[in-house]
Design an enzyme around this catalytic site. Structure first.
Site, short mmCIF file in Angstrom:
data_model
loop_
_atom_site.label_atom_id
_atom_site.label_comp_id
_atom_site.label_asym_id
_atom_site.label_seq_id
_atom_site.Cartn_x
_atom_site.Cartn_y
_atom_site.Cartn_z
N GLU A 161 16.00 2.28 -3.09
CA GLU A 161 15.96 3.74 -3.22
C GLU A 161 15.79 4.13 -4.69
O GLU A 161 15.09 5.07 -5.03
CB GLU A 161 17.24 4.38 -2.66
CG GLU A 161 17.38 4.28 -1.14
CD GLU A 161 16.13 4.67 -0.39
OE1 GLU A 161 15.41 5.59 -0.85
OE2 GLU A 161 15.86 4.06 0.65
N HIS A 174 8.35 3.69 -2.18
CA HIS A 174 8.53 2.62 -1.18
C HIS A 174 7.21 1.92 -0.87
O HIS A 174 7.19 0.75 -0.50
CB HIS A 174 9.11 3.19 0.11
CG HIS A 174 10.54 3.63 -0.02
ND1 HIS A 174 11.51 2.84 -0.60
CD2 HIS A 174 11.16 4.78 0.34
CE1 HIS A 174 12.67 3.48 -0.57
NE2 HIS A 174 12.47 4.67 -0.01
N HIS A 176 8.09 9.64 -3.73
CA HIS A 176 9.12 8.64 -3.41
C HIS A 176 8.66 7.77 -2.24
O HIS A 176 8.70 6.55 -2.31
CB HIS A 176 10.41 9.39 -3.09
CG HIS A 176 11.54 8.57 -2.53
ND1 HIS A 176 12.74 8.43 -3.18
CD2 HIS A 176 11.68 7.89 -1.37
CE1 HIS A 176 13.55 7.68 -2.45
NE2 HIS A 176 12.94 7.34 -1.34
N GLU A 177 8.22 8.42 -1.17
CA GLU A 177 7.87 7.65 0.03
C GLU A 177 6.56 6.89 -0.15
O GLU A 177 6.50 5.69 0.09
CB GLU A 177 7.74 8.59 1.25
CG GLU A 177 8.99 9.39 1.60
CD GLU A 177 10.17 8.53 2.05
OE1 GLU A 177 9.99 7.32 2.27
OE2 GLU A 177 11.28 9.08 2.15
#
Ligand code: ZN
Length: 731
Positions: free
Chosen positions: A513, A466, A461-462
């Protein structure tokens, strides 16, 4: 951007709209329960591994963070600073034991006294009387009259009338639950401190236009609207130690004043401690970084904070990792203004090695994302990616992972850092409670695999969520639109002065997100990825399944974060997971089913069933297609199409096959409260710096805060000064 743990259940209003809570069951949504779970954020081993100088550096940046964290009181609700003054004056005046004895003598029951401690714990943990996760108000689980008895029996009250003044000032607001007060929001929709109380959505639009015109980013300001001589005046007030008027001018028929000086005295304490920390830096990058942060907090200049962040990303793999400032914009109704946060953490070397492999392999994983290669950054800027154990995290809550800085211009071309907060993940998942909304068989799998699957998801995810994707500007207008059948070029892009946040505003946080979560779901299925974290074969299959199932589980639980009062989502991540759940449902072919059933206790329940044999054939293609769409709309600044699509997938209605508005009641009735984390303190003892940890209990939480800020007389003056300067624009 941050990722909160999936262990996300907090308090939200019931969907019946009533003026005040008339019954106990209704009030239950707005209190912290008597069995509120409280856990300790373990950091002793990591802290003991630090050198003396690293410990001192940690200590002073922690002090700066804790002082800065008090800014959140002023960013949350009008009454929060005074509630803090009330409870902290009471708690610092005597021991918990002595306060308890007196309270019981005054007629409180044990349960009532514990309810007071739980309220204090929740208040300290959220730095205000609204939940940091979910933006919903919470009130003490005791009556006003009972609370008054406690106040009047306390040592703080004896011979001190000022405590009575504070009590009289807050006693109504502390307990009131009118429709508007139930949640944070702009205008009629809720309470906010980012705009003066007379502002509405249209004011936010006018201010947004002005900020864009002036090329000012929102992160460290608030908006105060006044009328002068029949003219509307908007003051854009920036956080700073210094008082100044940066400019005053007319724009679109209104007067705009850009000033500095918000939170002055608190930021002064932040700067003093950062200056002390400078003496114990590990290198010049850290020294320059702290200098720039100080300048930013002194003058209100965001450019200094950006420069500090530039030094920060260059400071690869430090033993002690920190970040501080006005960072995440989740709670500003306009999605631009940052809430203060500051943290200090220690590298967990073993876990970090796994993340480093992920970084090393990023260049081969990025092309596995479903968008055309032109939509990816020209060069992958290898970020630092470490697993950290949090020593101090000040603000409205502690996330499980972070990808910062949030400044587009730095992220796009200079880089960013990822951190996974290891001890937050392990403490948040310490529970052994039966998972809601899944079969017994799935519950067993979730218990066994949720920590490793969440570590994997946070990593993907990070770093690749992102951290991926590109924004297009005018010079990119020849790029081919992947959705155009005729092969036309893209028809929209970011104009100079535009950024993702200023374009996507209200949906920005959640949409981003959602993109990052989808990237995690998609990439965990790519062969070889689970192996990076040490899982293969059958174990890897369980981890993938639990990751996907947990996402749906979080989507179902997340509907609690939809406020029926204002018909708005109150939590970016929860909305994102709800959207993803809907995408999986729409994939059809019996991949995912969510139905209303009768629970093991005979009460209404929901049941999630996911056909794990269709993960690869149905689930993954659906998410890949959706993720591609998310990225293309983001890259091309097409917020209009994005809003329509995202709005439809986020809709919570009472009709249809899945009446979520009604099902939300079931979710709320079965919610498990989010754990409160008790953090330690560092203090100098016999010229040595040591870590003090506390009991994972309401009394331990109160004790930790008491020792964090023992001198209330001094702190009280600072808070009163900030409040006076802030003025009466908020109620
Ligand atoms: Zn995130």
């Amino acid at each position: 951007n941050n990722s909160p743990s999936h262990n996300s259940s907090s308090l939200q209003p019931s969907f019946r709209i009533v003026r005040m809570c008339s019954t106990a069951s209704e009030k239950a949504h707005f209190i912290l329960p008597d069995d509120q779970p409280i856990v300790r954020l373990e950091v002793e081993t990591a802290f003991n591994g630090l050198t003396t100088s690293e410990k001192l550096y940690s200590h002073y940046v922690s002090q700066a963070s804790w002082y800065g964290g008090l800014v959140v009181l002023f960013q949350t609700s009008p009454e929060s600073p005074d509630i803090f003054r009330l409870i902290h004056t009471i708690n610092t005046a005597e021991s918990v034991e002595s306060l308890k004895d007196k309270s019981l003598a005054a007629g409180l029951s044990e349960t009532e006294f514990t309810a007071y401690l739980i309220y204090c714990s929740g208040f300290y943990a959220n730095m205000g009387n609204y939940k940091g996760f979910g933006d919903c108000k919470f009130v003490p689980n005791i009556d006003q009259a009972v609370m008054e008895k406690l106040v009047k029996s306390s040592a703080a009250f004896a011979g001190n009338n000022s405590i009575l003044d504070i009590w009289n000032k807050v006693k109504d607001k502390m307990f009131s639950l009118s429709d508007k007060e139930r949640q944070l929001g702009l205008g009629e929709k809720g309470v906010t401190k980012y705009f003066s109380a007379n502002c509405e959505a249209k004011d936010s639009d006018v201010v947004n236009a002005y900020l864009k015109h002036k090329n000012i980013e929102g992160y460290n300001n608030r908006v105060i609207k006044t009328e002068e001589g029949g003219k509307t005046v908007y003051e854009i007030r920036k956080a700073a130690v210094q008082n100044s008027v940066l400019c005053e001018e007319e724009y679109k028929g209104c007067t705009f004043k850009v000033t500095t000086g918000d939170y002055q005295q608190l930021l002064q304490k932040v700067c003093e401690n950062l200056t002390e920390a400078e003496k114990h830096c590990a290198n010049d990058l850290e020294k320059n970084m702290l200098k720039q942060y100080c300048l930013s907090f002194q003058t209100g200049s965001l450019d200094n904070h950006k420069d500090g962040s530039r030094y920060w990303i260059k400071n690869k793999g430090p033993m002690v990792e920190t970040y501080i400032g006005f960072i995440e914009n989740y709670r500003d109704p306009a999605g631009m203004r940052g809430e203060f946060e500051g943290f200090v953490s220690v590298v967990n070397k073993k876990m970090s090695e796994k993340f480093q492999v992920l970084v090393d392999r990023a260049e081969e994983l990025l092309p596995q994302l479903p968008w055309p290669k032109e939509f990816e950054k020209d060069a992958f800027l290898r970020p630092d990616f470490t697993s950290l154990d949090v020593l101090s995290f000040a603000g409205s809550g502690v996330p499980a992972g972070i990808n910062i800085p949030n400044y587009d211009e730095i992220r796009q071309s200079e880089g960013f850092k990822n951190v996974s907060l290891g001890n937050v993940i392990s403490s948040s998942y310490g529970g052994t409670k039966r998972s809601t909304f899944v079969t017994l068989e799935d519950d067993v799998l979730i218990k066994k695999w949720k920590v490793p699957s969440f570590e994997l998801q946070v990593g993907l995810h990070e770093l690749l969520g992102h951290g991926s994707g590109k924004l297009f500007y005018k010079e990119d207008k020849a790029i081919k639109d992947p959705f155009s059948e005729k092969g036309d070029a893209i028809s929209s892009w970011y104009e100079a002065g535009d950024g993702y946040d200023s374009k996507f505003t209200t949906i920005g946080s959640s949409y981003e997100e959602c993109r990052a979560e989808c990237a995690g779901l998609h990439l965990c299925m790519v062969p070889g990825v689970t192996e990076i974290f040490g899982y293969s074969g059958e174990e890897a299959e369980h981890i993938k399944y639990v990751n996907w199932l947990s996402m749906v589980h979080a989507g179902v639980k997340g509907v609690e974060m939809f406020s029926p009062g204002s018909m708005e989502w109150k939590q970016a991540h929860s909305q994102a997971r709800f959207v993803i759940m809907n995408v999986m449902l729409e994939a059809g072919e019996g991949f995912l089913k969510i139905e209303k059933v009768t629970g093991e206790d005979g009460k209404p329940d929901l049941l999630i069933s996911m056909d794990r044999s269709k993960l690869e054939s149905v689930g993954q293609p659906a998410i890949a297609k959706f993720l591609n769409k998310l990225q293309v709309l983001k890259s091309t600044a097409d917020d209009k199409t994005a809003r329509a699509m995202y709005g439809e997938l986020s809709a919570v209605t009472g009709a249809g096959e899945r009446p979520w508005l009604a099902w939300r009641e079931i979710v709320v009735a079965r919610k498990q409260p989010r754990s409160i984390l008790v953090q330690g303190n560092t203090r100098v003892e016999n010229e040595k710096l040591e870590l003090v940890q506390y009991d994972p209990s309401p009394a331990g939480m109160v004790q930790s805060w008491k020792e964090r800020f023992p001198d209330m007389a001094c702190l009280d003056k600072i808070i009163v000064d900030v409040a006076e300067k802030e003025g009466n624009h908020w109620a």
